[in-house]
Design a protein around this motif. Structure first.
Motif, PDB file in Angstrom:
ATOM      1  N   GLN A 175     -12.255  36.618 -12.292  1.00  9.41           N
ATOM      2  CA  GLN A 175     -11.223  37.480 -11.954  1.00  9.41           C
ATOM      3  C   GLN A 175     -11.849  38.894 -10.951  1.00  9.41           C
ATOM      4  O   GLN A 175     -11.103  39.432 -10.543  1.00  9.41           O
ATOM      5  N   GLY A 176     -13.266  38.608 -10.894  1.00  5.89           N
ATOM      6  CA  GLY A 176     -14.031  39.763 -10.022  1.00  5.89           C
ATOM      7  C   GLY A 176     -13.139  39.950  -8.756  1.00  5.89           C
ATOM      8  O   GLY A 176     -13.090  41.038  -8.123  1.00  5.89           O
ATOM      9  N   PRO A 177     -12.957  38.810  -7.908  1.00 10.20           N
ATOM     10  CA  PRO A 177     -12.360  38.836  -6.805  1.00 10.20           C
ATOM     11  C   PRO A 177     -11.243  39.744  -6.402  1.00 10.20           C
ATOM     12  O   PRO A 177     -10.911  40.422  -5.751  1.00 10.20           O
ATOM     13  N   GLN A 178     -10.402  39.995  -7.538  1.00  9.71           N
ATOM     14  CA  GLN A 178      -9.166  40.611  -7.805  1.00  9.71           C
ATOM     15  C   GLN A 178      -9.588  42.054  -7.852  1.00  9.71           C
ATOM     16  O   GLN A 178      -8.904  42.857  -7.098  1.00  9.71           O
ATOM     17  N   MET A 179     -10.624  42.420  -8.481  1.00  9.07           N
ATOM     18  CA  MET A 179     -11.133  43.775  -8.466  1.00  9.07           C
ATOM     19  C   MET A 179     -11.439  44.273  -7.177  1.00  9.07           C
ATOM     20  O   MET A 179     -11.286  45.211  -6.501  1.00  9.07           O
ATOM     21  N   VAL A 180     -12.474  43.469  -6.399  1.00 12.09           N
ATOM     22  CA  VAL A 180     -12.915  43.674  -5.019  1.00 12.09           C
ATOM     23  C   VAL A 180     -11.785  43.945  -4.161  1.00 12.09           C
ATOM     24  O   VAL A 180     -11.628  44.865  -3.217  1.00 12.09           O
ATOM     25  N   ALA A 181     -10.773  42.887  -4.034  1.00  8.07           N
ATOM     26  CA  ALA A 181      -9.799  43.159  -3.339  1.00  8.07           C
ATOM     27  C   ALA A 181      -8.814  44.498  -3.589  1.00  8.07           C
ATOM     28  O   ALA A 181      -8.351  45.044  -2.527  1.00  8.07           O
ATOM     29  N   SER A 182      -8.830  44.891  -4.834  1.00  3.36           N
ATOM     30  CA  SER A 182      -8.025  46.020  -5.061  1.00  3.36           C
ATOM     31  C   SER A 182      -8.766  47.237  -4.579  1.00  3.36           C
ATOM     32  O   SER A 182      -8.124  48.300  -4.215  1.00  3.36           O
ATOM     33  N   ILE A 183     -10.291  47.011  -4.625  1.00  2.47           N
ATOM     34  CA  ILE A 183     -11.008  48.189  -4.184  1.00  2.47           C
ATOM     35  C   ILE A 183     -10.694  48.433  -2.642  1.00  2.47           C
ATOM     36  O   ILE A 183     -10.697  49.648  -2.128  1.00  2.47           O
ATOM     37  N   THR A 184     -10.559  47.385  -1.814  1.00  3.29           N
ATOM     38  CA  THR A 184     -10.247  47.384  -0.411  1.00  3.29           C
ATOM     39  C   THR A 184      -9.003  48.066  -0.201  1.00  3.29           C
ATOM     40  O   THR A 184      -8.949  48.865   0.638  1.00  3.29           O
ATOM     41  N   ILE A 185      -7.968  47.950  -1.017  1.00  7.25           N
ATOM     42  CA  ILE A 185      -6.649  48.717  -0.940  1.00  7.25           C
ATOM     43  C   ILE A 185      -6.876  49.851  -1.281  1.00  7.25           C
ATOM     44  O   ILE A 185      -6.359  50.921  -0.731  1.00  7.25           O
TER      45      ILE A 185
ATOM     46  N   TYR B 202      -3.771  55.304  -9.115  1.00  6.03           N
ATOM     47  CA  TYR B 202      -4.250  54.190  -9.126  1.00  6.03           C
ATOM     48  C   TYR B 202      -4.840  53.478 -10.022  1.00  6.03           C
ATOM     49  O   TYR B 202      -5.766  54.034 -10.675  1.00  6.03           O
ATOM     50  N   THR B 203      -4.484  52.111 -10.189  1.00  6.34           N
ATOM     51  CA  THR B 203      -5.298  51.280 -11.178  1.00  6.34           C
ATOM     52  C   THR B 203      -5.408  50.126 -10.760  1.00  6.34           C
ATOM     53  O   THR B 203      -4.359  49.194 -10.401  1.00  6.34           O
ATOM     54  N   PRO B 204      -6.558  49.467 -10.732  1.00  7.75           N
ATOM     55  CA  PRO B 204      -6.795  48.249 -10.234  1.00  7.75           C
ATOM     56  C   PRO B 204      -6.771  47.112 -11.422  1.00  7.75           C
ATOM     57  O   PRO B 204      -7.185  46.026 -11.506  1.00  7.75           O
ATOM     58  N   GLY B 205      -6.305  47.445 -12.710  1.00  2.00           N
ATOM     59  CA  GLY B 205      -6.373  46.593 -13.748  1.00  2.00           C
ATOM     60  C   GLY B 205      -7.488  46.483 -14.667  1.00  2.00           C
ATOM     61  O   GLY B 205      -8.265  47.168 -14.531  1.00  2.00           O
ATOM     62  N   ILE B 206      -7.445  45.284 -15.332  1.00  2.00           N
ATOM     63  CA  ILE B 206      -8.526  44.773 -16.027  1.00  2.00           C
ATOM     64  C   ILE B 206      -9.026  43.460 -15.636  1.00  2.00           C
ATOM     65  O   ILE B 206      -8.370  42.418 -15.571  1.00  2.00           O
ATOM     66  N   THR B 207     -10.296  43.111 -15.235  1.00  3.51           N
ATOM     67  CA  THR B 207     -10.687  41.863 -14.621  1.00  3.51           C
ATOM     68  C   THR B 207     -12.197  41.516 -15.416  1.00  3.51           C
ATOM     69  O   THR B 207     -12.806  40.803 -14.998  1.00  3.51           O
ATOM     70  N   GLY B 208     -12.506  41.827 -16.612  1.00  2.00           N
ATOM     71  CA  GLY B 208     -13.657  41.475 -17.342  1.00  2.00           C
ATOM     72  C   GLY B 208     -14.944  42.242 -16.488  1.00  2.00           C
ATOM     73  O   GLY B 208     -15.380  43.191 -16.953  1.00  2.00           O
ATOM     74  N   SER B 209     -15.324  41.420 -15.813  1.00  4.17           N
ATOM     75  CA  SER B 209     -16.473  41.952 -14.808  1.00  4.17           C
ATOM     76  C   SER B 209     -16.371  41.526 -13.451  1.00  4.17           C
ATOM     77  O   SER B 209     -15.806  40.709 -13.196  1.00  4.17           O
TER      78      SER B 209
END
Lengths: 289, 219, 266
Positions: free
Chosen positions: C80-90, C68-75
């Motif tokens: 781009q942070g919400p994408q990382m949090v959304a990815s962590i939910t998945i 699994y990779t949530p990609g790269i979103t800076g911080s």
């Protein structure tokens, strides 16, 4: 490729290493025998060119280096071509970078390609750009969109010195430059979302003109801004750069690279046609897909 | 005490307050609020810098394990990883108080090893796109066929050779890029923005249970 | 703070955004209210989310890991942070599935400040499945940057030959490289991003794709919890409002009636 496969099935499941070699060889060919095909100018390239033609020596433009060394092949020629145009017009230039820590290498490459840009301490003759007076470089600034927003509000809140440690108040070019209101145009060269940041934080809030020299992939995401009047122009990857070189009459790396673009695009299309022939022939013979 | 501090309500409260103030600062010109929001943003930037250390510790845990267990095929790379962290760090120590570190042993590996390696990796993208296009662009349905034809026309329009083949290709390409794809791109941007706002609201009120139960497991 | 004062201090050009935001919040709470009254809205299928179980099941059958990779979103604090949090939910859902079927899970990422959140999310996911001892923090592989992460993922794909590969989150050029490499090793790939410039590539290389906003709705969709699904209903209502505004503008502007454009510029 298994036993008993038809030629069509083999063609559909071709080893990708063959494709990679075909691409590699076809990219190398134009360097042996250049094609030199003519290039027409896109509306967005003209728009940027025309906008810069309205600027003069009293105007200040920000050139934002939002691409790394990895994207030099696609972004650098356009970035250099626009910088050359600004130098032709005598416009003051601020270079900075919000996204890539290797921007110093890019700045060195820009200086190597534009001899008029004289570095700190270098003597500047007539027609040259004297550092600190006609242009300045601030290096990498951390913080992403937050920093882009803060720079729009007050440059001095974010930047105290230039890249070489000179206090900002001792740089003649920066004397009357405090915020986005004092900048006539931001040209952002990006492989990612930085064009969006400048549209949101500079154009939407302060009305500063924004243009993008992105990789070709970014062009389609930036076009809605151009059509909505939020951007004054855009260059589409290496092709846009070649168009700009033609516009300013200084042919360079982009024009040379166009042959590789021609051959590679044609090769991809031919490959897709072959893949589809294979697909239809296999399907007609009742093959499983 | 630690169990109180790990309660989800505390995280939600902090997230809610910061979100509310940030939004207020975006819409309204109240210098005190804007200053506070700027401070939040600076704070978050600093936290993300410290997080690099956390990242190093996380990576170190795996690499120490690899070295200790002599994991076949990778343990010697783990040693390289530690050396490439340690040597520039030690070399930069004498200049740690300066605003920027310019020791060649610190900058040289970055400029002439890390950066070219990244560039080389990026350059492979073209090859992967080529094989992906060969595999994926097949006229399996009407929609796929439309996509295929449009994709080929845009590719031809992007390269001058398209004009040589047929002089109307640039016109078609311009139409596809300026008119054909723009509405779709706008719709995607608008809906993605709405998605972010709603996701943020769900996090703020604790409806996004997979992330807002952070810490609820105790321990 | 009266209304007049608020209007005085409102930044020019942001009034219409504020109205839309207020409407969003109102619709959001109406959705919640309806859910509490037992009338949750229906949600359309998201094939990519349904395929997650299939991918994990495939990995379990083949005795191979999932990557699994949530990609790269800076911080996390960046745009781009919400994408990382959304990815962590998945990721949480994927981890639960992996824990249930004893599928080894590897998570490759490049964002230091997300480590505590990921660590806790994975720990809880394994705890929920009654297998806390199966969680090993070494599942989390941090790489300091985009190119190192791509190299790391390529290495994991080649060495471990995962049967399921998930790349969901802030993806850039790496999407086509790692997606194609995953395809090369025969992994079932599920991708998703809100980065519109990467969507064509992800669609080309992945078996299933979450497009744009779908990654933000995924958690609610996976939970099947009417309370969570209700929060998404408001999003659709605001879309109708925006479509109505567009339509009105389309009709009124050519007639010289500038109410809509004036409102949007307010």
């Amino acid at each position: 490729m298994g036993e008993g496969q038809t030629i069509w099935e083999k063609m559909g499941a071709i080893d990708r290493r063959i494709l990679y070699w075909a691409l590699f060889i076809s990219l190398a060919l134009p360097y042996i025998k250049p094609l030199g095909l003519p290039v027409s100018i896109a509306e967005t390239s003209y728009a940027l060119y025309n906008y810069i033609n309205t600027l003069g020596p009293n105007d200040v433009v920000v050139m934002s280096i939002e691409f790394g060394v990895s994207a030099w092949s696609e972004c650098l020629p356009g970035f250099v071509a626009v910088s050359k145009h600004l130098v032709q017009r005598g416009v003051k230039i601020i270079y900075w970078c919000v996204g890539y820590t290797d921007c110093d290498l890019t700045m060195e490459a820009v200086m190597a390609r534009i001899p008029q840009l004289k570095g700190p301490g270098q003597p500047a003759g007539p027609g040259d750009y004297k550092y600190g007076v006609d242009w300045v470089y601030f290096g990498y600034i951390a913080g992403g969109e937050t920093t882009v927003a803060q720079l729009a509000d007050n440059i001095r809140n974010v930047l105290r010195t230039d890249k070489y440690g000179t206090p900002i108040d001792e740089i003649p070019l920066m004397k009357n430059v405090n915020s986005a209101r004092d900048i006539k145009l931001v040209v952002d060269s990006t492989t990612g979302d930085y064009g969006d940041y400048y549209v949101r934080q500079w154009r939407m809030r302060y009305g500063t003109a924004v243009a993008e020299i992105g990789i070709a992939m970014n062009y389609s995401t930036f076009i809605p801004y151009y059509q909505a009047g939020l951007a004054v122009g855009a260059l589409k990857g290496i092709r846009g750069a070649a168009e700009y070189e033609k516009l300013i009459g200084e042919f360079g790396e982009a024009t040379i690279s166009l042959d590789a673009l021609n051959i590679s695009h044609l090769l991809v299309i031919i490959a897709i046609i072959f893949a589809n022939i294979s697909y239809f022939m296999t399907r007609r013979k009742g093959g499983v897909r | 005490m630690s169990s109180v501090l790990r309660r989800p309500e505390i995280f939600m409260f902090i997230a809610g307050v910061v979100m509310g103030l940030t939004l207020f600062g975006y819409f309204f010109n109240v210098p005190q609020v804007i200053d506070l929001v700027t401070w939040f943003q600076t704070f978050a930037t600093h936290v993300s810098f410290f997080a690099v250390w956390l990242g190093f510790l996380t990576a170190a845990r795996i690499h120490i394990y690899n070295i200790q267990r002599r994991t076949p095929g990778v343990w010697y790379f783990s040693i390289v990883m530690f050396l490439s962290c340690l040597i520039p760090f030690l070399a930069a120590l004498p200049e740690i108080a300066k605003p920027s570190i310019e020791t060649p042993i610190y900058t040289w590996p970055f400029n002439w090893v890390y950066t070219p390696l990244g560039a080389a990796l990026y350059a492979t993208t073209g090859f992967y796109i080529f094989s992906a296009a060969y595999r994926a662009f097949r006229a399996r349905s009407l929609e796929a066929t439309i996509l295929l034809v449009a994709g080929c026309l845009v590719m031809l329009g992007n390269a001058p050779i398209g004009e040589v083949i047929w002089n109307q290709i640039p016109t078609i390409n311009d139409w596809l890029q300026m008119t054909g794809q723009t509405p779709g791109m706008r719709a995607l941007n608008i809906t993605a923005a709405l998605g972010i706002v709603y996701f943020g609201l769900r996090v703020a009120i604790g409806a996004e249970k997979r992330v807002t139960t952070f810490g609820a497991g105790g321990g | 703070m009266n209304t007049l004062y608020l209007e005085q201090i409102l930044f020019a050009g942001r009034g219409s955004s504020l109205v839309v935001l207020i409407l969003l919040v109102v619709f959001f709470f109406i959705g919640l209210r309806l859910a509490k009254m037992g009338r949750p809205p229906k949600m359309r299928r998201l094939p990519a989310m349904d395929a997650i179980d299939e991918a994990i099941g495939r990995a379990a059958e083949m005795g191979k890991p999932a990557l699994y990779t949530p990609g790269i979103t800076g911080s996390l604090a960046s745009e781009q942070g919400p994408q990382m949090v959304a990815s962590i939910t998945i990721l949480s859902y994927v981890a639960e599935g992996c824990a249930r079927y004893d599928v080894p899970l590897i998570v490759d990422f490049a964002q230091g400040d997300a480590i505590p959140l990921m660590d806790e999310t994975l720990r809880l996911a394994y705890l929920k499945q009654g297998k806390p001892e199966k969680y090993d923090p070494k599942m989390l592989n941090y790489f300091p940057g985009q190119s190192p992460m791509v190299t790391g993922i390529l290495g994991h794909l080649q060495r471990l030959r995962p049967a399921a590969f998930f790349m969901i989150g802030g993806l850039y050029y790496e999407s086509v490289v790692i997606g194609e490499a995953a395809n090369f090793v025969g992994a079932m790939t599920i991708g998703g991003t809100a980065n519109t410039h990467q969507l064509p590539f992800i669609i080309a290389v992945c078996d299933y794709v979450l497009i744009g906003e779908e990654i933000y709705a995924a958690s609610a969709y996976l939970s099947k919890d009417p309370y969570q699904i209700a929060t998404i209903a408001g999003e659709d209502w605001i879309k109708f409002v925006l479509m109505a505004l567009l339509l009105l503008g389309f009709i009124l502007e050519p007639l010289g009636i500038k109410y809509i454009s004036s409102f949007l510029r307010w």
